[in-house]
Design a protein around this motif. Structure first.
Motif, short mmCIF file in Angstrom:
data_model
loop_
_atom_site.label_atom_id
_atom_site.label_comp_id
_atom_site.label_asym_id
_atom_site.label_seq_id
_atom_site.Cartn_x
_atom_site.Cartn_y
_atom_site.Cartn_z
N ASN A 142 4.70 5.71 17.41
CA ASN A 142 6.08 6.18 17.34
C ASN A 142 6.71 5.78 16.02
O ASN A 142 7.39 6.57 15.36
N ASN A 143 6.45 4.51 15.64
CA ASN A 143 7.03 4.01 14.40
C ASN A 143 6.42 4.71 13.19
O ASN A 143 7.16 5.20 12.32
N VAL A 144 5.10 4.81 13.15
CA VAL A 144 4.44 5.34 11.95
C VAL A 144 4.71 6.85 11.81
O VAL A 144 5.10 7.33 10.73
N ASN A 195 8.44 7.44 11.15
CA ASN A 195 8.77 7.18 9.74
C ASN A 195 8.39 8.36 8.87
O ASN A 195 9.16 8.77 8.00
N ALA A 196 7.17 8.91 9.11
CA ALA A 196 6.68 10.01 8.27
C ALA A 196 7.65 11.18 8.36
O ALA A 196 8.02 11.78 7.34
N VAL A 197 8.11 11.48 9.58
CA VAL A 197 9.05 12.60 9.76
C VAL A 197 10.41 12.23 9.17
O VAL A 197 11.06 13.05 8.51
N LYS A 198 10.80 10.96 9.38
CA LYS A 198 12.13 10.53 8.91
C LYS A 198 12.22 10.61 7.39
O LYS A 198 13.23 11.06 6.84
N PHE A 199 11.17 10.18 6.68
CA PHE A 199 11.26 10.09 5.22
C PHE A 199 10.81 11.36 4.50
O PHE A 199 10.97 11.47 3.30
N THR A 200 10.22 12.31 5.26
CA THR A 200 9.79 13.55 4.61
C THR A 200 10.90 14.60 4.75
O THR A 200 11.39 14.83 5.86
N GLY A 213 6.08 13.23 1.94
CA GLY A 213 7.38 12.61 1.66
C GLY A 213 7.46 12.04 0.25
O GLY A 213 6.64 12.36 -0.60
N PRO A 214 8.44 11.12 0.01
CA PRO A 214 8.69 10.62 -1.34
C PRO A 214 7.61 9.66 -1.85
O PRO A 214 7.54 9.40 -3.05
N GLY A 215 6.77 9.15 -0.97
CA GLY A 215 5.76 8.18 -1.40
C GLY A 215 6.37 6.79 -1.57
O GLY A 215 7.59 6.63 -1.58
N ILE A 216 5.51 5.82 -1.72
CA ILE A 216 5.99 4.43 -1.83
C ILE A 216 5.41 3.83 -3.11
O ILE A 216 4.19 3.94 -3.36
N ARG A 267 12.34 -5.21 5.32
CA ARG A 267 12.11 -4.71 3.97
C ARG A 267 12.04 -3.21 4.00
O ARG A 267 11.37 -2.60 4.82
N GLN A 268 12.78 -2.58 3.06
CA GLN A 268 12.74 -1.13 2.95
C GLN A 268 12.47 -0.80 1.49
O GLN A 268 12.75 -1.60 0.61
N SER A 269 11.93 0.39 1.25
CA SER A 269 11.59 0.72 -0.13
C SER A 269 12.44 1.88 -0.62
O SER A 269 13.16 2.52 0.15
N GLY A 270 12.31 2.15 -1.91
CA GLY A 270 12.96 3.33 -2.47
C GLY A 270 14.43 3.12 -2.76
O GLY A 270 14.98 2.02 -2.64
N ARG A 327 20.11 4.44 4.68
CA ARG A 327 19.13 4.87 5.65
C ARG A 327 19.46 4.38 7.05
O ARG A 327 20.03 3.32 7.23
N SER A 328 18.97 5.17 8.01
CA SER A 328 18.98 4.61 9.35
C SER A 328 17.69 3.79 9.45
O SER A 328 16.80 3.93 8.66
N GLY A 329 17.59 2.94 10.43
CA GLY A 329 16.37 2.11 10.56
C GLY A 329 16.71 0.66 10.36
O GLY A 329 17.70 0.31 9.72
N THR A 330 15.84 -0.18 10.94
CA THR A 330 16.12 -1.62 10.93
C THR A 330 15.31 -2.37 9.90
O THR A 330 15.59 -3.52 9.60
N GLY A 331 14.24 -1.76 9.39
CA GLY A 331 13.36 -2.48 8.47
C GLY A 331 12.42 -3.41 9.23
O GLY A 331 11.77 -4.26 8.63
N GLY A 359 10.38 -2.02 11.96
CA GLY A 359 9.36 -1.22 12.64
C GLY A 359 7.94 -1.51 12.16
O GLY A 359 7.04 -1.83 12.97
N LEU A 360 7.73 -1.43 10.83
CA LEU A 360 6.36 -1.62 10.32
C LEU A 360 5.88 -3.06 10.49
O LEU A 360 4.70 -3.31 10.73
N ALA A 361 6.84 -4.03 10.36
CA ALA A 361 6.47 -5.44 10.54
C ALA A 361 5.97 -5.66 11.96
O ALA A 361 4.93 -6.31 12.18
P1 ADP Z 1 12.74 1.32 8.98
O1 ADP Z 1 12.03 2.61 9.06
O2 ADP Z 1 13.49 0.99 10.21
O3 ADP Z 1 13.53 1.14 7.73
P2 ADP Z 1 10.11 0.30 8.85
O4 ADP Z 1 9.60 -1.09 8.90
O5 ADP Z 1 9.56 1.24 9.83
O6 ADP Z 1 11.64 0.18 8.91
O7 ADP Z 1 9.81 0.82 7.40
C1 ADP Z 1 10.09 0.03 6.28
C2 ADP Z 1 10.33 0.86 5.05
O8 ADP Z 1 9.08 1.43 4.62
C3 ADP Z 1 11.21 2.03 5.23
O9 ADP Z 1 12.55 1.67 5.12
C4 ADP Z 1 10.80 2.92 4.07
O10 ADP Z 1 11.41 2.48 2.88
C5 ADP Z 1 9.32 2.65 3.97
N1 ADP Z 1 8.51 3.70 4.63
C6 ADP Z 1 7.94 3.63 5.85
N2 ADP Z 1 7.23 4.77 6.12
C7 ADP Z 1 7.41 5.58 5.05
C8 ADP Z 1 6.93 6.89 4.71
N3 ADP Z 1 6.16 7.61 5.53
N4 ADP Z 1 7.27 7.40 3.50
C9 ADP Z 1 8.06 6.70 2.66
N5 ADP Z 1 8.53 5.45 2.91
C10 ADP Z 1 8.20 4.88 4.10
#
Ligand code: ADP
Length: 498
Positions: free
Chosen positions: A372-374, A377-382, A407-410, A423-426, A432-436, A438-440
């Protein structure tokens, strides 16, 4: 206090000391014996000289002067001594010696009467006796050589040989005894060290008695020091651990209570905004709808945040337990994709799933959470393009779910950071919505499954996240287990965007 010892080569030194002391004692006994023997032979010769001097002097008194030389010579020959008849001033009257002493020596001897002297004859005992007649006054001097003490060479060598053998025997015994002790100490230290290094053992125990001042002694005392420090460190560690566990429990209890307290009003807010937005109580103005939508979204974000924090806390305190079974990774992924499809459709993004039925030894609920998270995220950031999800077996014992987006890539420097908490990137992270979290959380859950997550991404070129999970339980891996039969490619489920 720190135990410091100067290392002495005690093991080698002790036998050497025994040999040296023994040899010294033997030599001392030898010297003592020799001097006693010499004293005895001096005494004997002195008595002989005195007796002869007295007897001969008596005889000479009655012998006419002209016959004295013959008598003295004969007596000297028979008794094996040397005789000298001298006047009161030391002048020689009759010489019955091989080589007479000097006049001065003779005068001294006459004064001393008896004694031991070193003359040209060598070491001799002498005795003087006066020869008194009415016509003359002379002195008879008798020189008796001290009998040579018996030649000590053979018995001495024999006894020294015996003594040396005894000493070498004693030294060997001492060395053996020491070596045994040393060996026992070293053995004990070795056993204790390997005992300490074994898993699940109590390192605490008795200290080893320090029995010598040599290298083994130093080793033993160093070991004792080490063991006591180790025990101390372990004791402190256990105490800290206990305290940490108590903190963890307190924290979890606090978080559980807090989340409950927050969730109840939050659910009420979400429920009421849902009702209002459904316009059950009457139509809403566009401004009110917009505001209510913001309230609703914020409430859902807050609920997600509470869930994530609770999960993370449970993982960290070790309270989160997996309930693992064989699950079909494709089936779980299909369910997740179906849920996210709605969002993808709204954004105009193509969401595709393909692959094969592949077993995963996993907790179904947690696997759903990870995917769900992965995929979310892909749908959210693309923002345009597609998201391709693929399920397949990799090698003999791994199942992979890869999620590829356009999406935008990291950026490379963010790729490790996004798996850490908060931690969030970009750019424009704050928007952004999201807690930072999910991936952790996903990474930790995957770790708990004995799997891993990989990321392949370049800025502007999209990202591919791959979740790798074990396809077999550890037990089955060893028991040649045949997991779910893979289905043929024609029957592969395909979920794709129309
Ligand atoms: P959240 O999505 O709640 O911010 P996550 O831990 O799931 O927290 O993701 C951390 C960060 O990783 C995101 O804020 C985003 O910057 C980056 N990220 C995750 N998945 C993608 C993705 N598919 N494409 C681009 N950036 C991503």
């Amino acid at each position: 206090m720190r135990w410091q010892l100067r290392p002495l080569p005690f093991v080698g030194l002790a036998p050497a000391i025994v040999v040296a002391l023994g040899t010294f004692a033997a030599a001392a006994f030898g010297v003592l014996g020799f001097s006693t023997l010499a004293n005895h032979s001096d005494e004997y010769s002195l008595q002989q000289a005195s007796a002869l001097a007295a007897i001969l002097a008596e005889r000479l008194r009655v012998i006419p002067l002209e016959q004295r030389a013959v008598v003295i010579e004969r007596a000297a020959r028979r008794a094996g001594v040397e005789l000298l008849l001298v006047d009161t001033y030391g002048g020689i009257l009759v010489d019955g010696t091989i080589r007479p002493p000097s006049r001065e020596q003779i005068a001294n001897m006459l004064v001393g009467e008896t004694g031991i002297s070193n003359t040209q004859l060598g070491r001799v005992s002498f005795a003087a006796a006066p020869v008194r007649t009415p016509r003359e006054f002379s002195n008879l001097l008798v020189f008796a050589r001290a009998p040579k003490p018996p030649t000590p060479a053979v018995p001495l060598v024999t006894s020294l040989g015996l003594l040396s053998s005894l000493l070498i025997g004693a030294a060997t015994l001492v060395a053996y005894w020491l070596a045994r002790n040393v060996h026992a100490d070293v053995d004990y230290v070795r056993a204790r060290i390997s005992g300490m290094s074994a898993r699940d053992t109590e390192p605490l125990g008795q200290t080893i008695p320090v029995r010598s001042t040599d290298v083994v002694g130093v080793l033993t005392s160093a070991f004792n020091e080490l063991a006591s420090r180790f025990s101390e460190a372990e004791r402190r560690y256990r105490k800290d651990l206990q305290r940490t566990l108590t903190y963890d429990k307190d924290r979890s209890a606090f978080l559980a209570a807090l989340s409950h307290e927050l969730r109840t009003p939050l659910n009420a807010i979400l429920g009421f905004t849902d009702v209002l937005l459904a316009e059950v109580d009457g139509p809403l103005s566009s401004e009110a709808r917009e505001n209510l939508t913001i309230v609703h979204q914020s409430g859902r974000h807050l609920a997600a945040l509470i869930d994530d924090i609770l999960d993370l806390s449970a993982i960290e305190s070790g309270q989160l337990r997996l309930t693992r079974t064989y699950v079909d990774a494709l089936e779980v992924t299909q369910a997740v994709v179906r849920e996210i499809q709605v969002t993808a459709d709204k954004k105009g993004i193509e969401l595709r799933l393909d692959g094969e039925h592949a077993p995963a030894w996993a907790d179904r609920r947690r696997l759903r959470q990870i995917l769900n998270n992965v995929i979310g995220n892909a749908v959210k950031f693309t923002h345009q393009g597609s998201v391709n999800v693929r399920v397949e077996r990799v090698g003999r014992d791994t199942t992979a779910v890869s999620v590829k987006d356009t999406g935008p890539g990291i950026a490379p420097h963010d790729q490790a950071a996004i798996f850490e908490e908060y931690r969030q990137s970009g750019e424009q992270r704050w928007q952004r919505s999201g807690t930072g979290l999910g991936l952790a959380i996903s990474r930790r859950l995957i770790d708990m499954h004995g799997g891993r997550i990989t990321l392949n991404s370049a800025l502007g070129k999209g990202s591919t996240f791959t979740v790798l999970l074990p396809s077999e339980s550890e037990e089955d891996r060893w028991q040649d287990y045949t997991p779910v039969e893979p289905v043929s490619s024609e029957t592969n489920a395909r979920v794709s965007q129309p």
